[in-house]
Design a protein around this motif. Structure first.
Motif, PDB file in Angstrom:
ATOM      1  N   THR A   1      13.809  12.555 -13.743  1.00 42.28           N
ATOM      2  CA  THR A   1      14.973  11.587 -13.189  1.00 42.28           C
ATOM      3  C   THR A   1      14.925  11.365 -11.881  1.00 42.28           C
ATOM      4  N   GLN A   2      15.168  12.273 -10.933  1.00 41.84           N
ATOM      5  CA  GLN A   2      14.866  11.924  -9.450  1.00 41.84           C
ATOM      6  C   GLN A   2      13.875  10.925  -9.088  1.00 41.84           C
ATOM      7  N   ALA A   3      12.418  11.401  -9.648  1.00 44.36           N
ATOM      8  CA  ALA A   3      11.171  10.701  -9.212  1.00 44.36           C
ATOM      9  C   ALA A   3      11.554   9.381  -9.407  1.00 44.36           C
ATOM     10  N   THR A   4      12.135   9.038 -10.895  1.00 45.56           N
ATOM     11  CA  THR A   4      12.390   7.600 -11.215  1.00 45.56           C
ATOM     12  C   THR A   4      13.282   6.795 -10.343  1.00 45.56           C
ATOM     13  N   TYR A   5      14.430   7.518  -9.875  1.00 47.10           N
ATOM     14  CA  TYR A   5      15.136   6.683  -8.930  1.00 47.10           C
ATOM     15  C   TYR A   5      14.388   6.389  -7.659  1.00 47.10           C
ATOM     16  N   LEU A   6      13.506   7.452  -7.135  1.00 50.36           N
ATOM     17  CA  LEU A   6      12.921   7.284  -5.854  1.00 50.36           C
ATOM     18  C   LEU A   6      11.952   5.856  -6.084  1.00 50.36           C
ATOM     19  N   MET A   7      11.230   6.041  -7.431  1.00 51.57           N
ATOM     20  CA  MET A   7      10.320   4.725  -7.764  1.00 51.57           C
ATOM     21  C   MET A   7      11.058   3.502  -7.593  1.00 51.57           C
ATOM     22  N   TRP A   8      12.620   3.509  -8.140  1.00 50.02           N
ATOM     23  CA  TRP A   8      13.224   2.353  -7.875  1.00 50.02           C
ATOM     24  C   TRP A   8      13.576   1.964  -6.499  1.00 50.02           C
ATOM     25  N   ALA A   9      13.737   2.872  -5.713  1.00 47.36           N
ATOM     26  CA  ALA A   9      14.096   2.765  -4.303  1.00 47.36           C
ATOM     27  C   ALA A   9      12.805   2.079  -3.802  1.00 47.36           C
ATOM     28  N   SER A  10      11.478   2.606  -4.109  1.00 48.71           N
ATOM     29  CA  SER A  10      10.415   2.221  -3.306  1.00 48.71           C
ATOM     30  C   SER A  10      10.248   0.703  -3.944  1.00 48.71           C
ATOM     31  N   HIS A  11      10.339   0.377  -5.131  1.00 48.90           N
ATOM     32  CA  HIS A  11      10.365  -0.735  -5.633  1.00 48.90           C
ATOM     33  C   HIS A  11      11.214  -1.826  -5.046  1.00 48.90           C
ATOM     34  N   GLY A  12      12.380  -1.403  -4.773  1.00 46.63           N
ATOM     35  CA  GLY A  12      13.480  -2.279  -4.118  1.00 46.63           C
ATOM     36  C   GLY A  12      12.991  -2.738  -2.769  1.00 46.63           C
ATOM     37  N   LEU A  13      12.217  -1.661  -2.082  1.00 42.79           N
ATOM     38  CA  LEU A  13      11.729  -2.068  -0.806  1.00 42.79           C
ATOM     39  C   LEU A  13      10.721  -3.186  -0.777  1.00 42.79           C
TER      40      LEU A  13
ATOM     41  N   ALA B   1       0.845  -1.158  -0.020  1.00 41.74           N
ATOM     42  CA  ALA B   1      -0.089  -0.171   0.024  1.00 41.74           C
ATOM     43  C   ALA B   1       0.837   1.249  -0.016  1.00 41.74           C
ATOM     44  N   LEU B   2       1.799   1.258   0.737  1.00 40.92           N
ATOM     45  CA  LEU B   2       2.958   2.372   0.851  1.00 40.92           C
ATOM     46  C   LEU B   2       3.610   2.689  -0.517  1.00 40.92           C
ATOM     47  N   HIS B   3       3.854   1.594  -0.987  1.00 36.01           N
ATOM     48  CA  HIS B   3       4.446   1.516  -2.484  1.00 36.01           C
ATOM     49  C   HIS B   3       3.651   2.138  -3.494  1.00 36.01           C
ATOM     50  N   ASP B   4       2.512   1.660  -3.473  1.00 41.30           N
ATOM     51  CA  ASP B   4       1.371   2.150  -4.405  1.00 41.30           C
ATOM     52  C   ASP B   4       1.289   3.732  -4.201  1.00 41.30           C
ATOM     53  N   GLN B   5       1.291   4.061  -2.625  1.00 42.69           N
ATOM     54  CA  GLN B   5       1.145   5.749  -2.222  1.00 42.69           C
ATOM     55  C   GLN B   5       2.132   6.333  -3.108  1.00 42.69           C
ATOM     56  N   VAL B   6       3.523   6.056  -2.583  1.00 37.97           N
ATOM     57  CA  VAL B   6       4.940   6.575  -3.296  1.00 37.97           C
ATOM     58  C   VAL B   6       4.741   6.868  -4.682  1.00 37.97           C
ATOM     59  N   HIS B   7       4.156   5.833  -5.708  1.00 36.67           N
ATOM     60  CA  HIS B   7       3.978   5.869  -7.014  1.00 36.67           C
ATOM     61  C   HIS B   7       3.150   6.858  -7.453  1.00 36.67           C
ATOM     62  N   ARG B   8       1.981   7.145  -6.732  1.00 35.22           N
ATOM     63  CA  ARG B   8       0.863   7.797  -6.945  1.00 35.22           C
ATOM     64  C   ARG B   8       1.391   9.308  -6.988  1.00 35.22           C
ATOM     65  N   GLU B   9       2.210   9.494  -5.635  1.00 42.91           N
ATOM     66  CA  GLU B   9       2.627  10.935  -5.373  1.00 42.91           C
ATOM     67  C   GLU B   9       3.893  11.263  -6.389  1.00 42.91           C
ATOM     68  N   LEU B  10       4.533  10.276  -6.634  1.00 41.98           N
ATOM     69  CA  LEU B  10       5.657  10.743  -7.645  1.00 41.98           C
ATOM     70  C   LEU B  10       5.097  10.871  -9.237  1.00 41.98           C
ATOM     71  N   PHE B  11       4.049  10.375  -9.485  1.00 47.33           N
ATOM     72  CA  PHE B  11       3.435  10.440 -10.790  1.00 47.33           C
ATOM     73  C   PHE B  11       3.227  11.985 -10.893  1.00 47.33           C
ATOM     74  N   LEU B  12       2.292  12.444  -9.737  1.00 49.18           N
ATOM     75  CA  LEU B  12       1.651  13.737  -9.734  1.00 49.18           C
ATOM     76  C   LEU B  12       2.789  14.662  -9.941  1.00 49.18           C
ATOM     77  N   ILE B  13       4.029  14.633  -8.927  1.00 49.50           N
ATOM     78  CA  ILE B  13       5.119  15.309  -9.127  1.00 49.50           C
ATOM     79  C   ILE B  13       5.584  15.584 -10.512  1.00 49.50           C
ATOM     80  N   MET B  14       5.586  14.440 -11.235  1.00 50.72           N
ATOM     81  CA  MET B  14       6.389  14.245 -12.256  1.00 50.72           C
ATOM     82  C   MET B  14       5.444  15.337 -13.585  1.00 50.72           C
ATOM     83  N   ILE B  15       4.088  15.080 -13.195  1.00 46.45           N
ATOM     84  CA  ILE B  15       3.217  15.506 -14.246  1.00 46.45           C
ATOM     85  C   ILE B  15       3.528  17.236 -14.164  1.00 46.45           C
ATOM     86  N   GLN B  16       3.390  17.546 -12.751  1.00 43.66           N
ATOM     87  CA  GLN B  16       3.558  18.983 -12.613  1.00 43.66           C
ATOM     88  C   GLN B  16       4.809  19.556 -12.994  1.00 43.66           C
ATOM     89  N   ASP B  17       5.909  18.763 -12.844  1.00 44.17           N
ATOM     90  CA  ASP B  17       7.339  19.283 -13.134  1.00 44.17           C
ATOM     91  C   ASP B  17       8.153  18.197 -13.809  1.00 44.17           C
TER      92      ASP B  17
END
Lengths: 255, 224
Positions: free
Chosen positions: B179-191, B158-174
């Motif tokens: 690049t960094q959002a993708t890294y953070l997604m990888w980190a979340s995916h790793g966990l 559930a947290l992983h899904d939440q992180v994804h949604r949040e990062l998507f929004l940030i990427m859409i806005q800016d």
């Protein structure tokens, strides 16, 4: 290994056996499935050899032996009054711990049971067939009348004894520690042979080599102090035994 | 009691599983701490420590094989040894994911974070708790505790899904954050993957304790 349930050829029903006042087998209920391999394991003195010998009435000659309950061969009680133990042994053969060839030629060793049973068919063919079945034919075919049983190696002698037992076409072959006097290679050959034989014969084997039981059998019975503690598919018994005494024995934590 | 030497070695192997589990837990915590505090030195140490985890996993495997070959273990001993082989592999993979997170930290350099990290550290805490619980359930042969630990995987997902949604929004806005959002997604995916591997460990605990192979990580509808 197949684990489907075939109808039992041999069954014990609350079978008990006493040597004088000592009860060696206590109310055992066990089904030996047709054309499958059933291993009986347990520590020394658990009653496993006594039980397998009871399957073809080999204990009859021991003074002071008394039995209760029943052993059924195809539904017929083999201890019932009027049953001839010799006839029982024709259907239910036995191979012993130490190979016991007769001091006769290879051919005569195998033909022995046929001759005393008044076999009327083609003796040569039947002997050859039994030797092929026992995986010994290729090694002795040129010496059938030249070599005696004693000229063979230990492993060959044991296969000769198996051929002798098979010659009379038993339905069940009982084996009491058949490999304990053999080296690992001869043992491996006998184990392969046992698996082959189970295509046409029902096999019950007593062994104190647990790895052997695990390797060759479809079903495993664990006995302790005369009682049947656990009986089930070999894979189950060796990976997840139900009874803590079975667990303790097969993991080597006994005593 | 017979087979004392066998028993001793089996207990020693279990001890090594505990130690390896602790090392993996430290790697996960270290990697995420380095991510949050932007500490490339710590990240470097976590990445290096993974070599040690890999080496210890092979050692553990060798010792298991030696016991299997020489002692012919049966029943619960056989289940424990095969479980250790699986658990060692799972722990090693968890270590790889932790090192992966650490390498992302190194790759991100000193670039400021696009958002304060809240859920990723929570995921890391949850994952390490799951791992500790799974390993202690293994030592205690506690199938119920293993099932409870595995059930926490849903929270991580559930947290992983939440992180994804949040990062998507940030990427859409800016889009400059991609690049960094993708890294953070990888980190979340790793966990998230580490938590899945913990459920594998839990399955082995159930197998050791009860002799049954049970799937504790049923497929679900979300991301990941």
């Amino acid at each position: 290994m197949s684990e489907h349930v075939a109808p039992p050829v041999l069954s014990t029903r609350k079978f008990s056996l006493w040597y004088g006042s000592h009860q060696a087998v206590i109310e055992v209920d066990l089904d030996i499935a047709e054309r499958q391999i059933t291993a009986i394991i347990g520590p020394s003195g658990c009653g496993k050899s006594t039980l397998i010998r009871a399957f073809n009435r080999l204990n009859d000659l021991i003074p002071g032996v008394r039995t209760a309950g029943e052993i059924l061969f195809r539904g017929e009680g083999i201890y019932r009054r009027g049953v001839d133990p010799v006839a029982v042994r024709r259907h239910i053969g036995m191979v012993f711990q130490k190979p016991n060839p007769f001091p006769k030629t290879v051919f005569e060793n195998v033909a022995f049971g046929l001759r005393i049973n008044g076999f009327q068919g083609n003796l040569k063919d039947r002997v050859a067939q039994a030797l092929v079945q026992a995986a010994l034919w290729d090694e002795v075919k040129n010496d059938l009348h030249r070599k005696t049983g004693y000229d063979l190696s230990g492993g060959q002698q044991q296969r000769l004894c198996i051929a002798r037992a098979l010659a009379v076409e038993p339905e069940v072959l009982l084996m009491d520690e058949p490999c304990s006097a053999l080296d690992p290679i001869a043992t491996a050959k006998i184990e392969d042979l046992i698996r082959d034989l189970a295509r046409s014969v029902t096999v019950a084997i007593v062994t104190h080599n647990m790895q052997q039981a695990a390797r060759v059998s479809d079903w495993t019975a664990f006995m302790l102090l005369g009682e049947l503690v656990e009986f089930g598919p070999t894979r189950e018994v060796f990976t997840r035994p139900k009874d803590s005494r079975t667990e303790a024995y097969i993991t080597g934590r006994f005593g | 009691m017979v087979r004392e030497a066998f028993e001793r070695e089996l207990r020693a192997l279990e001890g090594e599983v505990v130690a390896l589990g602790t090392a993996v837990g430290e790697a996960v915590r270290g990697a995420v701490h380095a991510l949050r505090t932007r500490d490339p030195d710590l990240a470097e140490r976590v990445d290096l420590a993974d070599d040690d985890i890999n080496r210890r996993r092979f050692e553990l495997e060798e010792r298991c094989l030696a016991l299997l070959a020489t002692q012919q273990p049966m029943a619960s001993d056989l289940r424990v040894l095969t479980a250790i082989l699986h658990i060692a592999t799972d722990l090693e993979r968890m270590g790889d994911h932790a090192a992966g997170v650490a390498r992302l930290v190194i790759r991100m350099g000193d670039e400021p974070l696009i958002k304060p990290l809240v859920d990723i550290p929570r995921m890391a805490e949850l994952v390490v708790t799951m791992l500790d619980e799974a390993i202690s359930a293994f030592v205690r042969r506690d199938a119920a505790a293993a099932r409870r630990a595995a059930a926490r995987d849903d929270e991580v997902d559930a947290l992983h899904d939440q992180v994804h949604r949040e990062l998507f929004l940030i990427m859409i806005q800016d889009p400059s954050t991609i690049t960094q959002a993708t890294y953070l997604m990888w980190a979340s995916h790793g966990l998230e993957r580490i938590a899945d591997l913990v459920t594998n460990v839990c399955e082995r605990v159930v197998f050791v304790a009860e002799g049954i192979l049970e799937d504790l990580n049923q497929p679900r509808g979300g991301l990941g």
